[in-house]
Design a protein around this motif. Structure first.
Motif, mmCIF file in Angstrom:
data_model
loop_
_atom_site.group_PDB
_atom_site.id
_atom_site.type_symbol
_atom_site.label_atom_id
_atom_site.label_comp_id
_atom_site.label_asym_id
_atom_site.label_seq_id
_atom_site.Cartn_x
_atom_site.Cartn_y
_atom_site.Cartn_z
ATOM 1 N N GLU A 175 0.838 -1.188 0.000
ATOM 2 C CA GLU A 175 0.000 0.000 0.000
ATOM 3 C C GLU A 175 0.877 1.243 0.000
ATOM 4 O O GLU A 175 1.926 1.278 0.652
ATOM 5 N N PRO A 176 0.498 2.308 -0.751
ATOM 6 C CA PRO A 176 1.304 3.530 -0.750
ATOM 7 C C PRO A 176 1.475 4.082 0.662
ATOM 8 O O PRO A 176 0.606 3.931 1.523
ATOM 9 N N ALA A 177 2.605 4.730 0.885
ATOM 10 C CA ALA A 177 2.821 5.371 2.180
ATOM 11 C C ALA A 177 1.828 6.506 2.388
ATOM 12 O O ALA A 177 1.360 6.743 3.505
ATOM 13 N N ILE A 178 1.522 7.212 1.310
ATOM 14 C CA ILE A 178 0.546 8.305 1.357
ATOM 15 C C ILE A 178 -0.382 8.171 0.157
ATOM 16 O O ILE A 178 0.082 7.967 -0.971
ATOM 17 N N LEU A 179 -1.655 8.292 0.395
ATOM 18 C CA LEU A 179 -2.641 8.255 -0.679
ATOM 19 C C LEU A 179 -3.595 9.426 -0.487
ATOM 20 O O LEU A 179 -4.232 9.555 0.567
ATOM 21 N N VAL A 235 -7.118 17.744 -5.088
ATOM 22 C CA VAL A 235 -5.753 17.270 -5.305
ATOM 23 C C VAL A 235 -5.691 15.752 -5.133
ATOM 24 O O VAL A 235 -6.215 15.211 -4.156
ATOM 25 N N THR A 236 -5.028 15.079 -6.076
ATOM 26 C CA THR A 236 -4.879 13.624 -6.032
ATOM 27 C C THR A 236 -3.437 13.244 -6.346
ATOM 28 O O THR A 236 -2.882 13.685 -7.344
ATOM 29 N N PHE A 237 -2.818 12.452 -5.456
ATOM 30 C CA PHE A 237 -1.493 11.902 -5.729
ATOM 31 C C PHE A 237 -1.231 10.774 -4.739
ATOM 32 O O PHE A 237 -1.954 10.606 -3.747
ATOM 33 N N SER A 238 -0.196 9.993 -4.997
ATOM 34 C CA SER A 238 0.204 8.935 -4.078
ATOM 35 C C SER A 238 1.717 8.935 -3.945
ATOM 36 O O SER A 238 2.433 9.352 -4.861
ATOM 37 N N VAL A 239 2.185 8.492 -2.786
ATOM 38 C CA VAL A 239 3.618 8.406 -2.510
ATOM 39 C C VAL A 239 3.925 6.963 -2.151
ATOM 40 O O VAL A 239 3.418 6.447 -1.148
ATOM 41 N N LEU A 280 0.401 5.816 5.812
ATOM 42 C CA LEU A 280 0.899 4.535 6.320
ATOM 43 C C LEU A 280 -0.243 3.567 6.613
ATOM 44 O O LEU A 280 -0.229 2.825 7.589
ATOM 45 N N GLY A 281 -1.244 3.613 5.743
ATOM 46 C CA GLY A 281 -2.378 2.707 5.878
ATOM 47 C C GLY A 281 -3.389 3.108 6.917
ATOM 48 O O GLY A 281 -4.349 2.365 7.166
ATOM 49 N N GLU A 282 -3.217 4.282 7.545
ATOM 50 C CA GLU A 282 -4.119 4.752 8.589
ATOM 51 C C GLU A 282 -4.731 6.093 8.173
ATOM 52 O O GLU A 282 -4.251 6.767 7.270
#
Length: 265
Positions: free
Chosen positions: A4-8, A31-35, A72-74
């Protein structure tokens, strides 16, 4: 989950309200992005573009008006996530009556670290940021750059999985700024995820593997630096991050000077 991305961030929106609870300013506009985990991801944009607002949402310091985010999934602000995050705010606000050594042990205590671990990590971090000899001086006696170094150290005291740095080189001299960029690379090599915010193009170009360019709360471009600027590694490149950035934010030119300044004393 490890994949899973660290940030979504998905369609994130934030509208600030005035005293009467009326919409006053739309800071984020979908705004949309993932890390991905292990990335060095940069939020790049001019002042007021929405970078700090995005970080505040991810940290759970403010609530979004719309959209969603996970860290971080939370959910943002969850205790389980906060324990694994190191954060350097844009302004280094520390207790002036404490020393760097006391400051680091104080933050270590907030994370519930064992006293022996806190002592060891504090000593190592103070050596890393070049403050071993000033470890027992009150921070109120420090320059802005020295206080910034303490701030960097406190952001790492919990050995975080995710490091969030808001304008990390602010107040640092060229030597300090160069050191920060090297540390960011070493953190990534150790498997940590780094999210940094900056309006300084050189910082991003030297440190980040992926970028998102914000302007007026809108995501103008996002992706790997090598894809957005294919010749970024070439010493003779015709295109630079600066020219790409200026195109992306639609710069209109420098405003004219205030007329009264031209009239003389």
């Amino acid at each position: 989950m490890p994949n899973e991305p660290a940030i979504l961030v998905e369609d994130l929106r934030k509208t600030y309200l005035d005293f009467w609870r009326r919409p006053a300013h739309e800071a984020l506009k979908g705004v949309t992005f993932s890390v991905e985990r292990g990335d060095v991801f940069a939020l790049l944009g001019p002042n007021g573009s929405g970078k700090s607002t995005t970080i505040k949402v991810l940290l759970g310091l403010i609530s979004p008006t719309g959209g969603k985010a996970s860290v971080l999934g939370e959910r943002p602000g969850a205790t389980a996530a906060r324990r694994r995050i190191g954060f350097l705010p844009e302004l280094t606000t520390l207790h002036h009556f404490l020393t760097p050594r006391e400051t680091l042990r104080y933050y270590a205590g907030l994370f519930g670290l064992d006293a022996a671990i806190a002592r060891t990590r504090s000593a190592q971090l103070l050596e890393m940021v070049g403050l071993s000899e000033a470890a027992d001086r009150q921070i109120g006696q420090f320059s802005k750059g020295m206080a910034r170094r303490v701030g960097i150290a406190q952001a790492l005291i919990n050995n975080p999985d995710l490091v969030i740095l808001d304008e990390p080189t602010s107040g640092l001299d060229p030597i300090g700024a160069s050191a920060v960029k090297k540390w960011i690379g070493q953190l990534a090599a150790a498997g940590k995820t780094v999210l940094l915010s900056s309006h300084i193009l050189a910082d991003v170009e030297d440190s980040a593997t992926r970028i998102a360019i914000l302007r007026d709360g809108v995501l103008r471009a996002s992706g790997a630096l090598r894809d957005l600027i294919p010749d970024a590694a070439s010493p003779h490149r015709a295109t630079s991050l600066e020219s790409f950035f200026l195109d992306a934010v639609e710069v209109e030119g420098t405003p004219p000077i205030a007329p009264f300044l031209l009239e003389g004393a």
